[in-house]
Design an enzyme around this catalytic site. Structure first.
Site, PDB file in Angstrom:
ATOM      1  CB  CYS A 154      -0.922   0.011   1.208  1.00  0.00           C
ATOM      2  SG  CYS A 154      -2.374  -0.997   0.948  1.00  0.00           S
TER       3      CYS A 154
ATOM      4  CB  CYS B  85      17.568   7.602  10.660  1.00  0.00           C
ATOM      5  SG  CYS B  85      15.962   7.194   9.964  1.00  0.00           S
TER       6      CYS B  85
END
Ligand code: ZN
Length: 374
Positions: free
Chosen positions: A193, A332
């Protein structure tokens, strides 16, 4: 007389809450009691899982289980109506439980903040039926296989762009998903998706149809989508139906099965080249190298102890500092840049690479609130 006994099993609040069900001859107090006793597991609390969880809770299904290791992202709110702005960055499973108990305090909600795998799929045994709200092929096959092996009906739904599918598998000698699609498509062939996009209302339509089927199965009323594969086209506004028969050659539910135990889900997302790890899993994880690919100024705001610092812009030339034999977990701020670093590692033949889902922000939000978020 019998009705009075039945009605005594509900509190006045419940009788009032469920009065529109009680008035239906097909439900009534007996049916409502079946709903209250039912235990339903929802795998995936995303686009499909949102309406599924909300309507099952509202209907008074007494025990709900929710499996989801993800965290709420702003981009989820376009369709995942279970969540609100103030839950962005938090655990989906926890946020879902909170919302569902606000909606209906008369039910129990159990949450599993992990990805479904061959190791934990046995939780399905504790439930009467499973609603599949997963968005990737490996988990969809795992749900199908586990439901067959543990003898539970699987109310399947899937969505892509403007198209949806619904069926009921492994119910009363009906087919399983593998009878129709024997094995997963090659990795990377079908976008998920996130890559392919999805109309926000589509999971609402498909998820509520799944709930409709689940409630019929619990009540033992109506004609469930067993042996029938429903195809919905939101643009053309058409519903089509294919016949789905049990395949005697099916490797799982056929006459001479070859799949007799669960196989591990290799990738949490069907199209990702690397594995993902949640902050909850990382907390209890050992024997790995943690790499932070953020910029130096971000590390001055907040950092995780022991992380090796290699900024993404230097990653290509400096990845040789890492040992390809060791497990490497990259993080991160939110998981985007570390995903790119993971791809680079995989391309350079690093084998055990994981991306920290949600990045350091998810860690601060869910594990160590004492740290600074940014
Ligand atoms: Zn089958």
């Amino acid at each position: 007389q019998r009705w009075t006994v039945m009605l005594n099993e509900f509190s006045p609040e419940e009788l009032s809450r469920y009065s529109r069900h009680m008035n239906l001859a097909e439900v009534g107090p007996e049916g409502q009691k079946k709903l209250k006793k039912a235990k339903v597991l929802i795998v995936g609390a995303g686009g499909l899982g949102s309406p599924i969880a909300l309507y099952l809770a509202a209907a008074g299904v007494g025990t709900l289980g929710i499996v989801d290791f993800d965290i709420v992202d702003e981009s989820n709110l376009q369709r995942q109506v279970l969540y609100s702005v103030d839950q962005v960055g938090r655990s989906k499973a926890e946020s879902a439980k909170e919302r569902l108990l606000q909606l209906n305090p008369h039910i129990d909600v159990f949450i599993y903040k992990e990805a479904l795998s061959s190791k934990n799929a046995h939780i399905i045994k504790d439930y009467d039926l499973v609603l599949d709200g997963t968005d990737n092929f490996p988990t969809r096959y795992l749900v199908n296989d586990a439901c067959f092996l543990f003898g539970k009906p699987n109310v399947y739904g899937s969505i892509f762009r403007f198209d949806g599918q619904v069926s009921v598998f492994n119910y009363q000698d009906g087919p399983c998903y593998r009878c129709l699609y024997p094995s997963p498509p090659p990795e990377g062939l079908i976008p998920n998706c996130a890559e392919g996009g999805v109309l926000g209302v589509l999971p609402g339509i498909i998820g509520t149809i799944q709930v409709n089927e689940a409630i019929k199965i619990i009540l033992g009323k109506g004609k469930p989508l067993k042996g029938r594969f429903l195809l919905f086209d939101a643009l053309g506004m058409t519903f089509d139906e294919m016949k789905a028969k049990r395949d005697p050659e099916c490797a799982l539910c056929g006459d001479n099965p070859t799949i007799k135990e669960l196989n591990d889900v290799k990738h949490v997302c069907g199209t990702l080249k690397y594995d993902e790890i949640s902050v909850w899993e990382l907390k209890d994880h050992s024997d790995f190298v943690l790499v932070d690919v953020r910029e130096t100024y971000e590390r001055e705001i907040v950092k995780l102890e022991g992380a090796l610092h290699i900024p993404l812009k230097d990653f290509n030339e400096r990845m040789s500092e890492l040992d390809p034999e060791k497990e490497i977990i990259v993080h991160c701020k939110s998981g985007q840049r570390s995903g790119k670093a993971c791809e680079q590692l995989i391309e350079n033949n690093f084998k055990k690479v994981k991306n920290l889902k949600g990045g350091i922000c998810a860690w601060v939000e869910n594990i160590d609130q004492g740290l600074t978020n940014y």
